[in-house]
Design an enzyme around this catalytic site. Structure first.
Site, PDB file in Angstrom:
ATOM      1  N   GLY A  57       0.824  -1.202   0.000  1.00 13.12           N
ATOM      2  CA  GLY A  57       0.000   0.000   0.000  1.00 13.12           C
ATOM      3  C   GLY A  57       0.856   1.249   0.000  1.00 13.12           C
ATOM      4  N   ASP A  81     -10.776   3.876   7.410  1.00 10.64           N
ATOM      5  CA  ASP A  81     -10.370   3.352   6.095  1.00 10.64           C
ATOM      6  C   ASP A  81     -10.921   1.946   5.885  1.00 10.64           C
ATOM      7  OD1 ASP A  81      -9.183   3.519   3.618  1.00 10.64           O
ATOM      8  OD2 ASP A  81      -7.210   2.867   4.314  1.00 10.64           O
ATOM      9  N   VAL A 128       3.390  -5.642   3.197  1.00 10.14           N
ATOM     10  CA  VAL A 128       3.095  -6.716   4.142  1.00 10.14           C
ATOM     11  C   VAL A 128       3.723  -8.010   3.634  1.00 10.14           C
ATOM     12  CG1 VAL A 128       1.296  -7.988   5.359  1.00 10.14           C
ATOM     13  CG2 VAL A 128       0.927  -5.596   4.752  1.00 10.14           C
TER      14      VAL A 128
END
Length: 1006
Positions: free
Chosen positions: A721, A844, A726
């Protein structure tokens, strides 16, 4: 009147007639198709086979591929005018998923096949080798695996072959040398090995060769010098070694030449620039090239990009840049460009005045010796980045530097500049990063620096600057790092710099002569990670307002004249990893809260006047993690401290007989215990059960995370992102169980704030439908760069986004699974909004932030934008981006604060996406149509038309089917009610939970 038998007979006859009629129509249709296509039926069936292998067509581009149209009129198809055979198949960027049918090899008249930027998987069919008329084959930007088919050599007319950005393995097949007409060969960003084979040199028609990003290995074959028509050559980061063959320098038509990031050795020929006069891009950075940069590069008059950084070039820079009027980027850093015996290495600056397109000049760490000439001000107004740090430049910094009004980065650190900082620097209105540290600048910090309103980082440390810190720095409202350490600054700390909400990374005022107390305005720096005020003359008590800087990770107050006790407000600084308050006049006992800080790595209390017992828990269990030296009234602690034992408290008075003590105290104690029990019971009943926010987390280092992810390998990358990547990994301490490691991109704006927000949120929450955090890491990598990461429980079933929109999972979510997931998410948000001690706004919510465990239970994650109401962790301006486009409520777009109503809106959009399978940003939503309106218009009678086909399983009875439809209508109504524009009119999240539970009960009983 007809008998029942007659009626039955007539009915049977009618059915038979209908059956024969249907068969007749089918025969006629088949005959019509055959008659229509004639000899072209092979193409027709090949295209249908192509379509049959497509598993996902998000834009419905293949809906026109049916009997209603001649295949020459199908989307993406072109045919020859005379023979009506397929000559081109173009389906670019259509999101298609599936495999490529081998029957495409039957399109014998095909000249162009373009499937760029889709998600085709599997191997490239060797049947493509039958396409002898094929001229252009574009399969790049897909997910093809396996080897390059040797049969492609059968495409004897092939001119363009693009196989880049796939997952191809193996070596470049020898049969490729038979493609004698090949002009463009692009195989970059695959996993090819086996080197660049010499036989490729036989393809003398080659004009473009791109192999960047393959682990090819080997050396560059001399035979590539036969490519006399070559204009573009890209083989960067291919693990190549050896020298560049001299035959390459004879390719006089070369325009773009890149061999960056390899292990190439040797030198460049002195005639380099004369041999390659057409060069526009030259990229040889990241190799081991030696000797001087050829002065003949001046003759490459079209050169726009010169990137030779990170090599071993040496000798004076003798390129005459006045001839390179189109040059935009000069990147020569990390070489040794000092001319032996020369008085000044910087004369080349004069030749840059005609380079009016220059954007980037980087000569960092080049061992340059000399004076920066006044002509520096004559450089292009387009110049954005000037990096001359880590050299041996001396003399004054010319005032003409203020003429470079296009600069966003000025890096002159670690030189020998002296004199004052010119006030003209205040004219650089676009400047975002200014590095003048580690020089010999003297005099005051000019007030004009306060004019640099876009400044993010300011490094003025390690100089001889004098006077007061200018209050005008308070005008730099975007400043997030300020380093003024190791100067001769005096006066008080100006409150203006402490009122900069942007100051989030570090404030370093250490090693100066600042005096007075710490201003109370320090409380405004709630997002600051690091504060260093050590080795000044600050006095008085340490202000309790420091306890409001809840994001502090490092705090240094040593070497001052502070007195009094450590403020009790410091108990709020639970994020601290380093606390140094040594060499002051502090007194009192060591506060008990220091024992409870779980992530504290170093504590220095030495050389003060603390008294009493040294604890033996928390950080005090490791003698290397704390220091209490020079406190003569301390006792106890670890044996290794060699402190005196603490005296027993109280005197040896005659005691009451024990039984009398019991008789007197027992009744009172019993009453107290009963009251405490009742109070605790009441508190437990009024609040949901949570794990303690102060529970122990295991500590992990950068090295452990590096090992767990195999060096943060792309093979272990599971998501990326704007603020983080990740990775999947296995920590030694997790019993071989996989974890998810979220590594923050600290170089990206907002990443630091995202990390702090997420840490603070996780400290306050625990719930079965929230992602479980295991630990965090805030450290430095092996290069000394800041490193921050969060470690979570790994969710084996990926995200809701994966199930809805990707081909990761072959099966799709059924209706029960979707409603269960929505119920789980709603329950999590009911907890965050209504059942936490402090209301938490997520900010979000979207499918990619909802992860699924082994049992398909949903867990909400990514609290990087979270806000604790009453403790604003994301204190941005009204123009800051909140949430994700499509999911963020409309009020955020006009600057409204984040609220729980905003989360409800996002949940409504999420629900509609889960039920319809359509993203809120789908191309169909334009000209006033939105996902909300799309669903609203379907209520109540046409809901079945908007539901994702994969969600519905028709029930066995009509009654059950009706119940399912009623549940679908009720569910869509929830999504529509949650996503209305007006926040007060949105459905309450607790009502959403109850409604979804009711819907689930109905569905589970069908």
């Amino acid at each position: 009147m007809k008998s029942p038998q007659a009626l039955s007979y007539l009915s049977s006859s009618s059915h038979i007639s209908i059956l024969f009629y249907g068969l007749a129509v089918m025969c006629l249709t088949s005959a019509a198709v055959s008659a229509s296509y004639g000899s072209n039926e092979t193409d027709y069936h090949a295209l249908l086979s192509f379509k049959s292998k497509i598993t996902h067509d998000p834009y419905n581009v293949l809906t026109s591929w049916n009997h209603s149209f001649h295949f020459c009129d199908w989307s993406g198809i072109s045919c020859g005018k005379r023979h009506k055979r397929v000559t081109a198949l173009r389906l670019v960027s259509q999101g298609l998923e599936g495999s490529l049918s081998p029957h495409v090899g039957n399109l014998s008249f095909l000249r162009k096949l373009n499937l760029v930027n889709n998600s085709f998987q599997g191997t490239i069919p060797h049947e493509l080798g039958r396409l002898s008329r094929l001229r252009r084959l574009y399969l790049d930007e897909n997910k093809f695996s396996g080897v390059i088919p040797t049969n492609l050599s059968g495409c004897s007319n092939l001119k363009d072959l693009w196989l880049a950005q796939n997952k191809l393995t193996g070596s470049i097949p020898k049969e490729m040398s038979l493609l004698s007409k090949l002009v463009f060969l692009a195989i970059h960003d695959n996993k090819l090995t086996g080197g660049i084979p010499p036989f490729l040199g036989n393809i003398t028609s080659m004009e473009l060769f791109s192999a960047v990003g393959n682990p090819l290995g080997g050396s560059i074959p001399d035979t590539l010098g036969l490519w006399q028509s070559l204009t573009e050559f890209y083989s960067g980061e291919c693990n190549l070694y050896g020298s560049i063959p001299h035959s390459i320098f004879n390719l006089s038509l070369l325009v773009n030449f890149s061999l960056a990031g390899n292990h190439l050795t040797g030198s460049l020929p002195s005639e380099f620039g004369n041999q390659l006069p057409n060069l526009e891009e030259l990229q040889l950075w990241g190799n081991e090239l030696t000797e001087v940069l050829p002065a003949s590069l001046s003759n490459c008059s079209k050169l726009g990009f010169l990137e030779m950084r990170n090599n071993n070039f040496s000798g004076k820079l003798k390129i005459d840049f006045s001839k390179l009027k189109d040059i935009q980027y000069i990147m020569l850093q990390n070489n040794n460009l000092h001319g032996r015996g020369e008085a000044d290495d910087m004369r080349f600056i004069d030749s840059l005045k005609n380079c009016t397109r220059l954007v980037d000049l980087e000569l960092y760490n080049c061992n340059l010796i000399g004076v920066l000439p006044m002509s520096i001000g004559n450089l292009s107004h387009q110049l954005s980045s000037l990096k001359l740090g880590n050299n041996q430049l001396f003399g004054n910094l010319p005032s003409s530097i203020g003429s470079l009004v296009g600069l966003t980065t000025l890096s002159l650190e670690n030189n020998r500049f002296k004199g004052t900082i010119p006030t003209t620097i205040g004219k650089l209105q676009k400047l975002q990063a200014l590095g003048l540290d580690k020089n010999q600048f003297s005099g005051p910090i000019p007030d004009a620096i306060g004019n640099l309103s876009l400044l993010n980082t300011l490094y003025l440390g390690s100089n001889n600057l004098e006077g007061q810190i200018p209050s005008s720095l308070g005008n730099c409202t975007k400043l997030n790092e300020l380093y003024l350490a190791d100067n001769r600054l005096t006066g008080k700390i100006p409150k203006q710099i402490l009122q900069l909400p942007s100051l989030t990374i570090f404030l370093d005022l250490s090693h100066n002569s600042l005096y007075g107390s710490i201003p109370s305005e320090i409380k405004d720096l709630k997002m600051l990670s690091g504060l260093d005020l050590s080795y000044n003359k600050l006095s008085g008590t340490i202000t309790s307002n420091l306890g409001e800087c809840i994001s502090l990770v490092e705090l240094y107050l040593s070497g001052n004249i502070f007195e009094g006790i450590i403020p009790s407000s410091f108990s709020s600084l639970g994020a601290l990893e380093v606390l140094d308050i040594s060499q002051n006049n502090l007194s009192g006992k060591i506060p008990q809260f220091l024992e409870t800080w779980k992530i504290l790595e170093y504590l220095n209390l030495s050389f003060n006047d603390f008294e009493g017992e040294v604890p033996v828990v928390g950080v005090f269990t490791n003698a290397s993690a704390f220091s209490v030296r020079g406190n003569n009234m301390l006792c106890g602690g670890l044996v290794t401290l060699e402190l005196p034992k603490c005296k027993e408290t109280g005197s040896k008075r005659k005691r009451f007989p024990f039984f009398i003590l019991i008789i007197v105290i027992a009744p009172t104690l019993l009453v107290v215990l009963c009251c405490v029990y009742l109070l605790c019971k009441k508190k437990r009943n009024s609040q949901p059960s949570q794990s303690s926010g102060s529970e122990w987390f295991m500590k992990v280092s950068y090295g452990q995370l590096l090992k767990a992810t195999d060096g943060f390998s792309t093979a272990n990358l599971i998501g990326e992102g704007g603020h983080s990547s990740v990775y999947k990994g296995i920590l030694d301490s997790t019993d071989d169980k996989s974890v998810a490691i979220k590594v923050l991109h600290l170089q990206n704006r907002g990443a630091q704030k995202s990390f702090v927000a997420e840490c603070e949120a996780w400290r306050n929450i625990r719930h079965r439908n929230l992602l479980k955090i295991i630990t965090s890491c805030s450290s430095t990598d092996f290069q000394g760069n800041d490193f921050k990461a969060l470690v979570y429980e790994f969710m084996p079933n990926g995200s809701v986004h994966d199930w809805l929109h990707s081909s990761v999972y072959t099966s799709k979510l059924n209706l029960l699974q979707r409603i269960n997931i929505l119920r789980d998410v709603a329950t999590a948000f009911d907890y965050l909004h209504n059942r936490c001690q402090t209301t938490i706004v997520h900010g979000d919510l979207k499918p990619s932030n909802i992860l699924l465990d082994d049992d398909m239970v949903a867990h909400v994650g990514d609290f990087g934008l979270a806000r604790l109401l009453g403790i604003d962790l994301n204190q941005n301006s009204s123009t800051g981006v909140k949430g994700t486009i499509g999911y963020a409520p409309p009020e955020y777009g006009i600057g409204s604060e984040m609220t729980s109503c905003g989360d409800v809106y996002s949940f409504g959009i999420l629900l509609l996406e889960v039920m319809t399978g359509k993203r809120p940003t789908d191309d169909m939503f334009k000209e006033g149509l939105s996902l909300h309106k799309f669903a609203y218009m379907a209520l109540p009678d046409h809901v079945i038309d908007v539901i994702d086909d994969d969600a519905i399983v028709l029930q066995s009875t009509e009654a059950n089917a009706k119940k399912v439809e009623e549940c679908l209508v009720a569910t869509i109504k929830i999504g529509v009610s949650c996503s209305v524009d007006s926040p007060p009119q949105r459905m309450k999240i607790e009502i959403v939970v109850n409604e979804l539970r009711r819907i689930l009960d109905v569905l589970q009983n069908i």
